[in-house]
Design a protein around this motif. Structure first.
Motif, PDB file in Angstrom:
ATOM      1  N   ASN A   1       0.834  -1.193   0.000  1.00 55.26           N
ATOM      2  CA  ASN A   1       0.000   0.000   0.000  1.00 55.26           C
ATOM      3  C   ASN A   1       0.872   1.246   0.000  1.00 55.26           C
ATOM      4  O   ASN A   1       1.879   1.310   0.709  1.00 55.26           O
ATOM      5  CB  ASN A   1      -0.888   0.037   1.245  1.00 55.26           C
ATOM      6  N   LEU A   2       0.478   2.225  -0.782  1.00 56.17           N
ATOM      7  CA  LEU A   2       1.124   3.531  -0.772  1.00 56.17           C
ATOM      8  C   LEU A   2       0.041   4.595  -0.711  1.00 56.17           C
ATOM      9  O   LEU A   2      -0.863   4.623  -1.557  1.00 56.17           O
ATOM     10  CB  LEU A   2       1.977   3.729  -2.018  1.00 56.17           C
ATOM     11  N   ASN A   3       0.116   5.460   0.313  1.00 55.84           N
ATOM     12  CA  ASN A   3      -0.836   6.555   0.462  1.00 55.84           C
ATOM     13  C   ASN A   3      -0.084   7.874   0.559  1.00 55.84           C
ATOM     14  O   ASN A   3       0.897   7.987   1.314  1.00 55.84           O
ATOM     15  CB  ASN A   3      -1.703   6.355   1.711  1.00 55.84           C
ATOM     16  N   LEU A   4      -0.536   8.847  -0.208  1.00 57.69           N
ATOM     17  CA  LEU A   4       0.008  10.203  -0.171  1.00 57.69           C
ATOM     18  C   LEU A   4      -1.115  11.130   0.268  1.00 57.69           C
ATOM     19  O   LEU A   4      -2.092  11.333  -0.461  1.00 57.69           O
ATOM     20  CB  LEU A   4       0.546  10.607  -1.545  1.00 57.69           C
ATOM     21  N   ILE A   5      -0.977  11.699   1.476  1.00 57.54           N
ATOM     22  CA  ILE A   5      -2.027  12.535   2.042  1.00 57.54           C
ATOM     23  C   ILE A   5      -1.470  13.940   2.210  1.00 57.54           C
ATOM     24  O   ILE A   5      -0.692  14.218   3.135  1.00 57.54           O
ATOM     25  CB  ILE A   5      -2.525  11.974   3.388  1.00 57.54           C
ATOM     26  N   PHE A   6      -1.870  14.821   1.309  1.00 60.63           N
ATOM     27  CA  PHE A   6      -1.440  16.207   1.363  1.00 60.63           C
ATOM     28  C   PHE A   6      -2.468  17.023   2.151  1.00 60.63           C
ATOM     29  O   PHE A   6      -3.412  16.479   2.711  1.00 60.63           O
ATOM     30  CB  PHE A   6      -1.255  16.750  -0.042  1.00 60.63           C
TER      31      PHE A   6
ATOM     32  N   TRP B   1      -5.302  17.216  -1.108  1.00 61.60           N
ATOM     33  CA  TRP B   1      -5.407  16.062  -2.003  1.00 61.60           C
ATOM     34  C   TRP B   1      -4.969  14.781  -1.306  1.00 61.60           C
ATOM     35  O   TRP B   1      -4.042  14.773  -0.499  1.00 61.60           O
ATOM     36  CB  TRP B   1      -4.562  16.281  -3.254  1.00 61.60           C
ATOM     37  N   VAL B   2      -5.677  13.700  -1.646  1.00 62.05           N
ATOM     38  CA  VAL B   2      -5.402  12.380  -1.070  1.00 62.05           C
ATOM     39  C   VAL B   2      -5.284  11.375  -2.211  1.00 62.05           C
ATOM     40  O   VAL B   2      -6.171  11.288  -3.072  1.00 62.05           O
ATOM     41  CB  VAL B   2      -6.534  11.947  -0.112  1.00 62.05           C
ATOM     42  N   GLN B   3      -4.195  10.611  -2.228  1.00 62.91           N
ATOM     43  CA  GLN B   3      -3.989   9.598  -3.263  1.00 62.91           C
ATOM     44  C   GLN B   3      -3.617   8.268  -2.615  1.00 62.91           C
ATOM     45  O   GLN B   3      -2.695   8.204  -1.803  1.00 62.91           O
ATOM     46  CB  GLN B   3      -2.874  10.024  -4.214  1.00 62.91           C
ATOM     47  N   GLY B   4      -4.342   7.211  -2.976  1.00 64.39           N
ATOM     48  CA  GLY B   4      -4.050   5.889  -2.450  1.00 64.39           C
ATOM     49  C   GLY B   4      -3.847   4.881  -3.562  1.00 64.39           C
ATOM     50  O   GLY B   4      -4.528   4.917  -4.589  1.00 64.39           O
TER      51      GLY B   4
END
Length: 350
Positions: free
Chosen positions: A117-122, A125-128
């Motif tokens: 799993n890779l999650n980028l939570i700015f 903006w949220v990207q999973g």
């Protein structure tokens, strides 16, 4: 093809003493952190998080005349270890075979699984992104197909059935005072009550294949499915005293599924394509502890999905209740990691 996740909620109150004593033991102040009246950004620490959950993928097919096929992996509990720093979260999932419900291979066959799993939570903006691969399933309702079958006897097994999935999500958080990181990666601490709408898109790909090297197998199938859904989620965090919090969320979604089904026969292959609408509703309820050094908690998730399959010749419907228990600790960030992430952050417009 539908995802089904079933298990009983495990209570986490045994962790309360550990969390409370940990809060007393650790009183050091964090360095170079950012804070506001709503959110404490714990960006001088990298945290390691360990969890157990019952989010197990299985397949329930329901048709006319009460016909159903319940195909599941031989897994009751999954485990995951996560590394979270600032806006980045990376985790590795696996199946601990020593846990009860994961090691009865004689009855239900052997299941192997792995996930990333890779999650980028700015800030907004949220990207999973998620990848998983599972091999080895069994027929839960074997008695429907073998009337003489008794509890305790081996189930019908599908040792060569394999599922590969790629799942993605993109969302936008409207309220800057609500911290999604505080309830997902614990790189922040919610200091005051807040909630936010987080609309977004969900896009999933599933590759299911039961092809075998067994010469007795005369036919096999390979299904490739694409799902696209519009999701409208709302989350709210209620801050309790002494670093405790409660969170809840509701996420209805609507979309479409495209399926490409390949059936292999000795005389030739037959390919079928079709599409159908999907309706889903997800609910989330959590209780957690989030201090300067240690954190933990438990979550319950409810899931319901409905869709008509292949011009309504078969209906797939799912109702689920799953749990998650997690605990973690924060360490001082290595200099090389901090420098690398800071450089990446400067290049990103988000």
């Amino acid at each position: 093809m539908v995802l089904k996740k079933n298990y009983t909620l495990l209570l986490f109150f045994c962790l309360t003493y550990v969390f409370s004593t940990g809060q007393i033991a650790v009183k050091d102040s964090l360095i170079k952190t950012e804070s506001s009246s709503y959110i404490f950004k714990n960006f001088d620490r990298i945290n390691v998080k360990f969890d157990l959950d019952s989010e197990i993928e299985s397949f329930i097919l329901k048709g006319p005349n009460n016909y159903s096929t319940d195909i599941r992996p031989n897994v009751s509990i999954k485990s995951k270890i996560s590394f979270n720093y600032k806006f980045i979260s990376f985790s590795v999932g696996y199946i601990p075979k020593f846990l009860p419900g994961n090691n009865d291979d004689d009855l239900k066959g052997k299941t192997n699984g792995f996930g990333l799993n890779l999650n980028l939570i700015f800030d907004h903006w949220v990207q999973g992104l998620k990848y998983s691969k599972v091999n080895g399933y069994y027929l839960e309702n074997t008695k429907n197909f073998l009337p003489d079958w008794e509890e305790g006897e081996p189930y019908i097994k599908f040792p060569d059935l394999g599922v590969i999935s790629f799942q993605g999500s993109t969302g936008y958080k409207f309220n800057p005072n609500f911290s999604l990181r505080a309830i997902s990666t614990q790189t922040e601490i919610q200091k005051r009550n807040a909630g936010s709408f987080i609309p977004g898109l969900l896009y999933n790909y599933y590759d299911i294949d039961n092809r075998s090297n067994n010469p007795e197998q005369t036919s096999s199938q390979n299904s490739k499915s694409f799902e696209f859904l519009l999701d409208i989620a709302y989350y709210y965090t209620y801050v309790l005293k002494s670093s405790w919090y409660a969170s809840l969320g509701l996420s209805p979604s609507l979309g479409v599924n495209y399926t490409n089904l390949l059936t292999r026969f000795p005389e030739g292959n037959v390919r079928t394509t079709y599409s159908n609408p999907i309706y889903r509703l997800n609910a989330h309820l959590g209780l957690g502890y989030n201090s300067e050094r240690i954190f933990g908690g438990a979550e319950i998730k409810g899931y319901e999905s409905f869709r008509n399959e292949n011009n309504k010749t078969m209906t797939i419907q799912t109702n689920n209740l799953t749990y998650q228990i997690f605990i973690g600790y924060r360490f001082k960030t290595p200099k090389f990691l901090k420098k690398t992430v800071d450089q990446i952050e400067e290049l990103l417009p988000l």
